[in-house]
Motif scaffolding. Structure first.
Motif, mmCIF file in Angstrom:
data_model
loop_
_atom_site.group_PDB
_atom_site.id
_atom_site.type_symbol
_atom_site.label_atom_id
_atom_site.label_comp_id
_atom_site.label_asym_id
_atom_site.label_seq_id
_atom_site.Cartn_x
_atom_site.Cartn_y
_atom_site.Cartn_z
ATOM 1 N N ARG A 147 10.944 34.314 -22.766
ATOM 2 C CA ARG A 147 10.221 35.582 -22.900
ATOM 3 C C ARG A 147 10.653 36.573 -21.795
ATOM 4 O O ARG A 147 10.917 37.741 -22.050
ATOM 5 C CB ARG A 147 8.718 35.300 -22.839
ATOM 6 C CG ARG A 147 7.779 36.486 -22.879
ATOM 7 C CD ARG A 147 7.899 37.291 -24.170
ATOM 8 N NE ARG A 147 8.782 38.439 -24.000
ATOM 9 C CZ ARG A 147 9.139 39.262 -24.984
ATOM 10 N NH1 ARG A 147 8.723 39.050 -26.225
ATOM 11 N NH2 ARG A 147 9.932 40.280 -24.747
ATOM 12 N N GLN A 148 10.732 36.072 -20.555
ATOM 13 C CA GLN A 148 11.044 36.976 -19.444
ATOM 14 C C GLN A 148 12.500 37.453 -19.475
ATOM 15 O O GLN A 148 12.789 38.587 -19.110
ATOM 16 C CB GLN A 148 10.738 36.311 -18.083
ATOM 17 C CG GLN A 148 9.276 35.887 -17.881
ATOM 18 C CD GLN A 148 8.282 37.039 -17.837
ATOM 19 O OE1 GLN A 148 8.322 37.942 -18.658
ATOM 20 N NE2 GLN A 148 7.369 37.004 -16.872
ATOM 21 N N THR A 186 12.473 40.219 -22.002
ATOM 22 C CA THR A 186 11.846 41.426 -21.439
ATOM 23 C C THR A 186 12.795 42.106 -20.464
ATOM 24 O O THR A 186 12.928 43.326 -20.454
ATOM 25 C CB THR A 186 10.529 41.069 -20.720
ATOM 26 O OG1 THR A 186 9.672 40.398 -21.638
ATOM 27 C CG2 THR A 186 9.827 42.316 -20.197
ATOM 28 N N GLU A 197 13.786 45.879 -20.946
ATOM 29 C CA GLU A 197 13.259 46.865 -19.985
ATOM 30 C C GLU A 197 14.241 47.138 -18.846
ATOM 31 O O GLU A 197 13.876 47.820 -17.883
ATOM 32 C CB GLU A 197 11.925 46.360 -19.387
ATOM 33 C CG GLU A 197 10.871 45.973 -20.405
ATOM 34 C CD GLU A 197 10.162 47.186 -21.002
ATOM 35 O OE1 GLU A 197 10.225 48.276 -20.399
ATOM 36 O OE2 GLU A 197 9.570 47.045 -22.085
#
Ligand SMILES: [Zn+2]
Ligand SMILES: [Zn+2]
Lengths: 121, 326
Positions: B298-299, B302, B306
């Motif tokens: 997930r990170q 992201t 981002e």
């Protein structure tokens, strides 16, 4: 990260902007401790403009919730972006916080509470 | 030859053998799985075993902390938990078995899980061997006296066959041990505990256990930041979940998510998580590993979306008996 502070009656609103990680979590901790020292009991944290949260951010939020609870207060979170919500789910944090869709719903949940934390069962 | 790391004990707090009941349950599950898949012949056993995730077979292991770092010419042991007992037997095959061994043991701190294997480390009883013991904290000789003392153990420290040599390591300063450079940095643990940064031929191994890692940004880490920078392999304390870390403030242990974030932030290439909770079954540790995988993926996603600039990391939960090159 920016923390935008607002007030609605006795409820303190914190809007987080940017990243809540190891670099910015001390800033959040300081903010929450300051509010607690000032007697704040009800806290709504708005995640609408938060782009990223790491374990350090999770740690400081849970610590804040524990401290608030110990002083008879309550914290509510709202408007988590889906990818932030996913981190909460993975870390087992979803069950540890009242999480609301919007700030309005979070505010309403606190305003309708008599004994804020315990009333949740 | 670069550095080679072997995990002789990865359990925290207390040796935790898998009990008879749990073993019976495991055998039953495996037999069911074998036939459920449709296998029925002896010749299919190996294929079946190879298809299983390691935690369903041998598990993560129950011996407490002990790691071995070797290069062509140098051997360093980190901590003397119960994992040092099988390592001792292994060493007997070499010069240690003939009373000609030279052993170097670094201690991170003196909690039981990091010293309780010493009375069962056979090379220490053999005359002619020299055991070099290193620590930052000054009480190392007293600790040894306490371990080898009646009525807790029949052999007194003075009666040990091997020659013991104590070395006090200066904090945050490099000490040369053969072809390996060792630098201790302080970790976040009750009773001082020191991590070790080992360097050899441009490769860096970083031993970060036991630690709660209360300090996780560059500013807070201050003089101890080199523990996490330019590192090829880090071992990191993953005893708790992130929720437990907040419930157990000052217990001195971290969660995998914390080490992973640090590694992604500082560009640590590989992380091995150790110091597994003694109360956790192999299944529970495997679940924590799976959740860490979800978090990591997930990170990373992201970070890409981002533009956060986080580094990708190769990581795993270490099992007893594993070994790898740095
Ligand atoms: Zn330990
Ligand atoms: Zn310890």
């Amino acid at each position: 990260m920016d923390i935008i502070e607002d007030k609605q009656g006795a409820i303190v609103l914190l809007g987080l902007v940017g990243r809540l990680d190891s670099g910015t979590s001390p800033q959040m901790e300081e903010k929450v401790l300051g509010l607690l020292a000032g007697g704040a009991k009800q806290l709504v944290v708005n995640f609408a403009r938060l782009d990223y949260i790491s374990s350090a951010g999770l740690r400081v939020l849970l610590m804040a919730a524990k401290k608030l609870k110990a002083s008879g207060g309550v914290i509510a979170l709202c408007a988590l972006k889906p990818h932030i919500r996913e981190v909460f789910d993975i870390a087992g944090f979803t069950a540890m916080f009242p999480i609301h869709e919007s700030e309005a719903l979070a505010l309403r949940s606190l305003t309708n509470m008599d004994a804020p934390w315990d009333a949740r069962g | 030859m670069g550095m080679h790391v072997k995990f002789w004990g990865v359990r925290g707090s207390l040796p935790s053998p898998t009990g008879p009941e749990a073993l019976v349950t495991r055998f039953r599950d495996l037999l069911h799985a074998f036939f459920d898949i449709g296998y029925s012949r002896k010749a299919e056993i190996e294929k079946f075993l190879e298809s299983l995730p390691p935690h369903r077979l041998g598990g993560y292991g129950g011996n407490t902390l002990c790691l071995e770092v070797t290069t062509g010419a140098q051997q360093i042991i980190i901590d003397g938990g119960s994992g040092i007992r099988p390592l001792g037997y292994d060493l007997l095959k070499g010069p240690c078995g003939k009373g000609k061994g030279e052993v170097h043991i670094l201690f991170t701190h003196f909690h039981w899980d990091h010293v309780l294997g010493l009375p069962f480390f056979t090379p220490i009883f053999i005359p002619g061997n020299t055991i070099h013991l290193y620590a930052v904290e000054p009480d190392l000789p007293d600790v040894l006296k306490t371990i080898f003392r009646k009525p807790n153990f029949p052999v007194q420290m003075e009666q040990l066959g091997a020659k013991l040599v104590y070395h006090r390591l200066p904090p945050r300063q490099p000490t040369r041990l053969g072809e390996i450079t060792v630098t201790p940095y302080q970790l976040d643990h009750p009773d001082p505990c020191w991590g070790y940064r080992l360097e050899h031929q441009g490769k860096v191994f970083s031993h970060c256990a036991d630690t709660e890692c209360k300090r996780s940004n560059r500013e807070d880490l201050g003089p101890d930041l080199p523990m996490y920078q330019g590192v090829d392999l880090m071992v990191f304390d993953a005893q708790y979940s992130i929720v437990e870390v907040v419930e157990k403030v000052d217990w001195g242990h971290a969660a995998a998510l914390i080490g992973l974030d640090l590694a992604m932030q500082e560009g640590i290439k590989k992380v091995a998580f150790i110091h597994h909770e003694p109360a956790s079954s192999d299944d529970k540790i495997a679940q924590a590993e799976a959740r860490t995988r979800e978090y990591y993926e997930r990170q990373v996603k992201t970070s890409r979306e981002e533009n956060l600039g986080l580094h990708e990391v190769d990581w795993f939960f270490a099992r007893e008996g594993m070994s790898l090159d740095v």
